[in-house]
Design an enzyme around this catalytic site. Sequence first.
Site, mmCIF file in Angstrom:
data_model
loop_
_atom_site.group_PDB
_atom_site.id
_atom_site.type_symbol
_atom_site.label_atom_id
_atom_site.label_comp_id
_atom_site.label_asym_id
_atom_site.label_seq_id
_atom_site.Cartn_x
_atom_site.Cartn_y
_atom_site.Cartn_z
ATOM 1 N N PHE A 109 14.468 -1.441 20.952
ATOM 2 C CA PHE A 109 15.251 -2.683 20.955
ATOM 3 C C PHE A 109 14.379 -3.926 21.000
ATOM 4 C CE2 PHE A 109 15.740 -5.302 24.810
ATOM 5 C CZ PHE A 109 14.881 -4.648 25.678
ATOM 6 N N LYS A 110 13.109 -3.761 21.342
ATOM 7 C CA LYS A 110 12.215 -4.922 21.416
ATOM 8 C C LYS A 110 12.109 -5.642 20.062
ATOM 9 C CE LYS A 110 10.333 -4.016 25.716
ATOM 10 N NZ LYS A 110 11.065 -2.856 26.107
ATOM 11 N N ASP A 111 12.368 -4.913 18.979
ATOM 12 C CA ASP A 111 12.344 -5.561 17.664
ATOM 13 C C ASP A 111 13.374 -6.688 17.555
ATOM 14 O OD1 ASP A 111 10.330 -3.945 16.563
ATOM 15 O OD2 ASP A 111 11.766 -2.417 15.935
ATOM 16 N N LEU A 114 11.352 -9.442 19.070
ATOM 17 C CA LEU A 114 9.962 -9.647 18.640
ATOM 18 C C LEU A 114 9.810 -9.809 17.127
ATOM 19 C CD1 LEU A 114 8.132 -7.511 21.283
ATOM 20 C CD2 LEU A 114 7.754 -9.932 20.794
#
Length: 493
Positions: A109-111, A114
């Site tokens: 989920f960091k995408d 980021l």
Amino acid sequence: MKYISTRGKSAPCSAAAAIIRGLAPDGGLYVPESVPFFTEDEVRLLPIMDYRQTACLVLGKFLDFSQEDICLAVEEAYASFDTPEPVVLHPLTQDLQVLELWHGPTSAFKDMALQLLPRLLTLSLKYEDQQQITHILTATSGDTGKAALEGFKNVPGTRITVFYPEDGVSQIQKAQMVTQQGDNVNVVAVKGNFDDAQTAVKKIFSDPALAAQLEKDHVRLSSANSINWGRLLPQIVYYVYSAFRANRLSSIETAADEPVNFVVPTGNFGDILAGFYAKMMGAPVGLLVCASNANDVLTDFFRTGTYDRRREFHQTISPSMDILISSNLERLLYLAAGPDKTALWMETLSKEGYYTVDDDTLEKLTGAFSAYFCDDEETSAVIRFCFDQYRYLMDPHTAVGMSAFFQGKSDIVPCLFGNTVLISTASPFKFAVNVLEALGEDNSQESTDPFSKLDLLSSLSGLTVPSGLADLKDLSVRFTKVMDPSELSSVVK
Ligand SMILES: *Cc1c(COP(=O)(O)O)cnc(C)c1O
């Protein structure tokens, strides 16, 4: 919109300056001076807006950038996702939907944040008329590092160094980082756990001699960790998007605007805090359930009001949540109790290793949050149960959230009513070894090669291996350096 520090001792600044700096000069985190509210017209439109439109609206309320710049950044950020909408809301039971946030390039989920942060940073430099090189330093418990590298690779005017705990990330996570492509990237393994790496990186940021030297070289340090407001902001969007949708997808009877609960697998407290901001903006967000693994410092905090990091650190099968210092909790303290108390508690935490909030503050927090934790055994059992029961495959982080959902429904005093959205933070393929083990697959006979596990999991589940993971085995290793936490600043020099 002006931004101020959670500790109240830094001058207010623009959104652009807050994003460029990352951390405020007084050691606090930047927060918007006030939280913008959706208008009645917007509330009417939000249920029919797609993800990108929702993102443009939400971001526009917090940033003094042109709407054109914001929307272009949003378009570009989510172009690399493998689904038409960057997120997928998957109905699992009558009253639970899983919000899959891992359809981006690194399968975590960091995408969501980021892929957008580098573009917001480039815009911020433009708006602040700054020409220096920005060097991103990031400590990672696994997923941030890869997502940050992917987001910043070859972005003009930036360099990025990622530090990961040598033995604290999965084989796939490590393979993702040490094979990273790009001209402006660097990856270093650090001896110790995530907190050791994060503490060492924070020290670099507060080293005045180093700052002076870098200034001469026209280099500015910044962070891609969720302490950066530009990292938190994109995460508010998926709460707004799903809160306005979940009731229509559910099979239980609810009014369209009935608040929707969110269960959030939590580490640094960035993700769940974004949910609190969505609620303050007027999105129909109900209870926020903070789900932890065996590192249950947040569970204790929400139950007792004491945050005590003086405890054993557990390495778990949900490594991105193996955290004892949840940095973003500081923003919640600020919202609940103001800058003076926040500054005091943070000082006590760093000196004594713990602090206790007053009863008023605790009451405010427990009105909005509940907290549960589970150990690895329970996590595995939940993965298996959901696959057997619903044919739905979830990764260990998501399963920790699922356990919290079950606990919240069956507690002596249940806390979950109506519809709930479970935030799914990683693709099950990213943690294939542990997922296979949970399913009872005897994979001890297989080679220890993590890529064979991807194929095994794929044939078992009928799902396709995400291309970003499948392609890894053909890439060569570019980074092999291992360092002591005390040596990290030499990398920057
Ligand atoms: C980072 C991460 C989390 C925790 O999110 P926070 O914002 O740090 O609370 C949970 N699951 C996965 C897979 C992650 O990568």
